[in-house]
Design an enzyme around this catalytic site. Sequence first.
Site, short mmCIF file in Angstrom:
data_model
loop_
_atom_site.label_atom_id
_atom_site.label_comp_id
_atom_site.label_asym_id
_atom_site.label_seq_id
_atom_site.Cartn_x
_atom_site.Cartn_y
_atom_site.Cartn_z
N HIS A 68 0.85 -1.21 0.13
CA HIS A 68 0.11 -0.03 -0.01
C HIS A 68 0.85 1.37 -0.02
CE1 HIS A 68 -3.39 -2.79 1.37
NE2 HIS A 68 -3.97 -1.78 0.25
N ASN A 69 1.56 1.51 -1.04
CA ASN A 69 2.27 2.76 -1.28
C ASN A 69 2.00 3.37 -2.34
OD1 ASN A 69 3.62 1.35 -3.36
ND2 ASN A 69 4.94 0.05 -1.96
N ALA A 70 2.81 4.38 -2.91
CA ALA A 70 2.18 5.38 -3.84
C ALA A 70 2.27 4.50 -5.18
CB ALA A 70 3.09 6.50 -3.83
N1 LIG Z 1 -2.70 -10.10 -5.51
C1 LIG Z 1 -3.46 -9.99 -4.30
N2 LIG Z 1 -3.48 -11.15 -3.66
C2 LIG Z 1 -4.27 -11.00 -2.51
N3 LIG Z 1 -5.13 -9.92 -2.05
C3 LIG Z 1 -4.98 -8.82 -2.82
C4 LIG Z 1 -4.03 -8.91 -3.85
N4 LIG Z 1 -4.28 -7.57 -4.47
C5 LIG Z 1 -5.09 -6.83 -3.75
N5 LIG Z 1 -5.42 -7.57 -2.66
C6 LIG Z 1 -6.29 -7.36 -1.58
O1 LIG Z 1 -7.37 -6.60 -2.22
C7 LIG Z 1 -7.71 -5.27 -1.45
C8 LIG Z 1 -8.16 -4.33 -2.21
O2 LIG Z 1 -8.08 -3.01 -1.60
P1 LIG Z 1 -6.77 -2.36 -0.97
O3 LIG Z 1 -5.84 -1.91 -1.79
O4 LIG Z 1 -7.00 -1.82 0.43
O5 LIG Z 1 -6.22 -3.82 -0.25
C9 LIG Z 1 -6.03 -4.95 -1.28
C10 LIG Z 1 -5.47 -6.23 -0.31
O6 LIG Z 1 -6.05 -6.59 0.69
ZN LIG Z 2 -5.93 0.07 -3.05
#
Ligand SMILES: Nc1ncnc2c1ncn2[C@@H]1O[C@@H]2COP(=O)(O)O[C@H]2[C@H]1O
Ligand SMILES: [Zn+2]
Length: 718
Positions: free
Chosen positions: A188-190
Site C-alpha cells: 500500500h504505497n504510492a
Molecule cells: N494479489 C493480491 N492477492 C491477495 N490480496 C490482494 C491482492 N491484491 C489486492 N489484494 C487485497 O485486495 C484489497 C483491495 O483493497 P486494498 O488495496 O485496500 O487492499 C487490497 C488487498 O487486501
Molecule cells: Zn488499493
Amino acid sequence: MFPFTTCVLWPSNYKSWSVLKRRGGISFERTDQNALYVRMLGDVKVQMGIGEDHTSPQNKRRRSSDPDFQILDNLDGKTYRSRCSLRFLTLHKGPHKRRSILRVSKETASILDHYYNGPAKCLLHRITDWNFNIFSLDSLTSGRALYSVAFHLFHKYKLIQCFHLDVVKVMRCLSLIEDGYHSSNPYHNAVHAADVTQAMNCFLVEQKIAYCYSQLEILVGLLAAMCHDVDHPGVNQSFLIATSNHLASLYQNTSVLENHHWRTTVGILHESGMLSHLNARQWHFCVRQLKSLILATDITRQQEFLSKFKKHNDHGDLQLDKEEHRHFVMQIALKCADISNPCRPLDISRKWSQSVCEEFFKQGDCERDLQLPVTPVCDRNSTTVAKIQIGFMDFVVGPLFSEWQRFIPSNLSKQLLNNINLNRSYWLETMHEPEADLEEGTVSKSSDPSPAQSPVDNISFTFDAIDAEGDTDSKYGDEADDDDDDDELPMLLMPAEIQSLLGARRHSMPPALPRRDVFKLQMRRESYPICTSLNRRGSLPKTVYQSTSWDQLSQKLSKTSNGTRALSLDTLTSRPKISVLSALMDTVSITHQQFSNSDPQSLSTGTIPVAPTASKRLWSLPHCAVDSLECSLLPTFHSSSHHHHHSSHSDSQAKLHASGHFEAAELKDAHIFIPPFTSTQSNICQVEEPAMQVLEKSRELSKVEEDAPAEPGIVHSL
Ligand SMILES: Nc1ncnc2c1ncn2[C@@H]1O[C@@H]2COP(=O)(O)O[C@H]2[C@H]1O
Ligand SMILES: [Zn+2]
C-alpha cells in the site's frame, strides 16, 4: 495503527525545543462517521533534548512505554527510516524516496532534463496500454510514479484548462497525495496508487463509457484512484480493531481505513487549495463522490457490489445517461482497478502478489508478537503466496472481472480474464514446487506445505465455475446494504485466507472487545485537559472544566444515545462557553449555530483567543462527533516575543499531537481559527476558504488582538 489522528510522534518529556515544520488543520466529521481529521499545517516547535536524535534507541525506549509505539516499532522492524516525515502523523515512514538534487549549469540542464525525463515521457505515452509497467515508470521517475501518472492524466484529460486549475496548486496537491502514502509499506504505497490510477484510465477510455462522463466526473474518478489508499498504515481494519486503534472507534468499526483515506483526501484538497475556486455545487459534488468512490474500495463490501453489479448485468439496465448509474459504474471501475494486479502480465502481477503477501505476513508477524490471533491470510506459517493468489483470483478478482466483461465485452476485458487464467496457472504450478524466497526479500519463512493440505484443494470452484454458477442470485445473496447474512453463504466455500481477507463479518468486533469497551476507549482518548494551575491572563474557571468533563458528557451521552451513537454537540452542550480552548466543543457548537442559519457567502470566521498557559499543560481537542457539522480548525501558535504579524510559524511553540492532544507547554498565546462554513442540503458544512488564506487572516488578527486588551472569551469575526 495510529494513523493520523492518534500517532504521537514525540515523547512529552523532551527538554528543549527544536523546530519542526508542520502545519495543522483539524476538521470535524459529520453524522455517522464522527471523524476528526488532523493535519499539520504550520511550523511548530517541538521540545527535544539538545542533540538528541528522536530515532535513537534511547528515545525509542522512552517512547516504548506507549503501547501504541510498541506496535509501531514492531511493525516497522529494522527497515524503518525517517520517523518524523514532518507532514503526516501516522505510520508515515518517511518520504516516498529521497529525491536527488542535481546542481548543473543552465546549459546542461536542458540536455539533462531530456536525458533524465525522456524515457519517462516515452513510457507515459503508453499510459493507456494495459501492459504498462508502473515499476519501470517508478524507476525512471526516481520514485515519483504517482505524481507523473497523475500529472500526465491531468493534461491528457485537459482538466487543468477545463477547471482553470492553478498548475502550482495541482503540483502541490499531487505531491501531497504522493507524500501521503507510506513508502515503507510493501504494497500500500504510492506505486500501488499509481497502478490503480493507470488502470482506472484504461477503463475510462473504454469506448462504451468513454464519452459518457463529464470532465468533473473524470476528475473525481482519477482523484479517487490516486487517493483511495492514502495514509494506509499497512495493516487491515481487523488489526486496527484488535489493537484498539482509536480510528476503529472513530469510524465505528466500519470501513475504518476507507473513511480515513477519504478524510485525508479532503484534507489534502483543502491544504493544496487545488479545487478551492470551484463553486459550492461542484465542490460538494466532488467531496460526496470521492467519499462514495473511496468507500466502495472496502474489500469487505465486495459481495455487496458484486451482487448489485450482477443484477444490473442480468437485467441489462445500466443506463449511462443516468448520473446514478454512471457513478455506480465508476465505483465498479475503481474496484476493478484496485484489484487488477492479478490481471497484469505475469512479470508485473507477480511483483504485486509478492508485495501484497509481504505486507500481509508482516501484519501476521506483528499479530503473533502481540499474541493476537493471527489472521489466516497473514500467517506465513500456514499459507503461501501461491495459495493466497489462487484464492484471491478465484473468489475475488475472477468474479468481478467476469461481470466487468459482461458489461463491457471489449478486447481489454478479454485480455484481463486471459491474464488471470495465465497467472493462475503459474501460481498453481509453483504451489507444487518448494516455495522459493521472494525476489524482494524473504517473505515466506514457512516450510513447504504439502500440496495435499492446500486449501486450494478445498476450493469447490474456480472463477470460471463461479461465472457459470453465478446465475443464481442466492450465490452471492441479495443486494444488501450491510446485512451480514447475505454475505455468509459464499464465504463458507472460501478458504479461510480469503474469508479473512474479505472480513467474515463486516461489522465484526474483536472477540474480547465488546462494543461498550470500544466506546470507553473513545472517551479515554478524548479526555478534557489535565490542568491544575490556572494562569492570570484568561484564567479558566474551574467549573468550565467540570461542566465539560467527559464524565458528565458521557453521562449525558448514555442518557441520550444509549452509548452507541456519535456524540452530538447539540445534545451535549447546554450552554456554549467560548472562553477557553477546553471548551472547543462548545465553540464548535456556537459556530455551528451561528453559521448554520446564515447565508453561506456571508459567514464569518470566528477566533477563539486562548489563554496563555503555564508549562506542561495538556489540552485535548476532542475528535468527537459534531453531528451535522464539518469544519476545519487551523491552530496557529505565537510566541510572546513575536506576537504579531511578523511572527512566523517557526516562532511558534506548541505541539499538536495527531491524537488531538494539543500540548501547550511554553505556549504563550494560541488561537483556534474557525473558517467560514457553508451549510448544504446533505447537512455537511464545508470550509470555503483555502487554508493559507485563513492562516494569513489569522496573523493579521493576531496583530489586532495584541492591541486590544487580552480578554478571553471574545469571538472575533473576520
Ligand atoms: N494479489 C493480491 N492477492 C491477495 N490480496 C490482494 C491482492 N491484491 C489486492 N489484494 C487485497 O485486495 C484489497 C483491495 O483493497 P486494498 O488495496 O485496500 O487492499 C487490497 C488487498 O487486501
Ligand atoms: Zn488499493
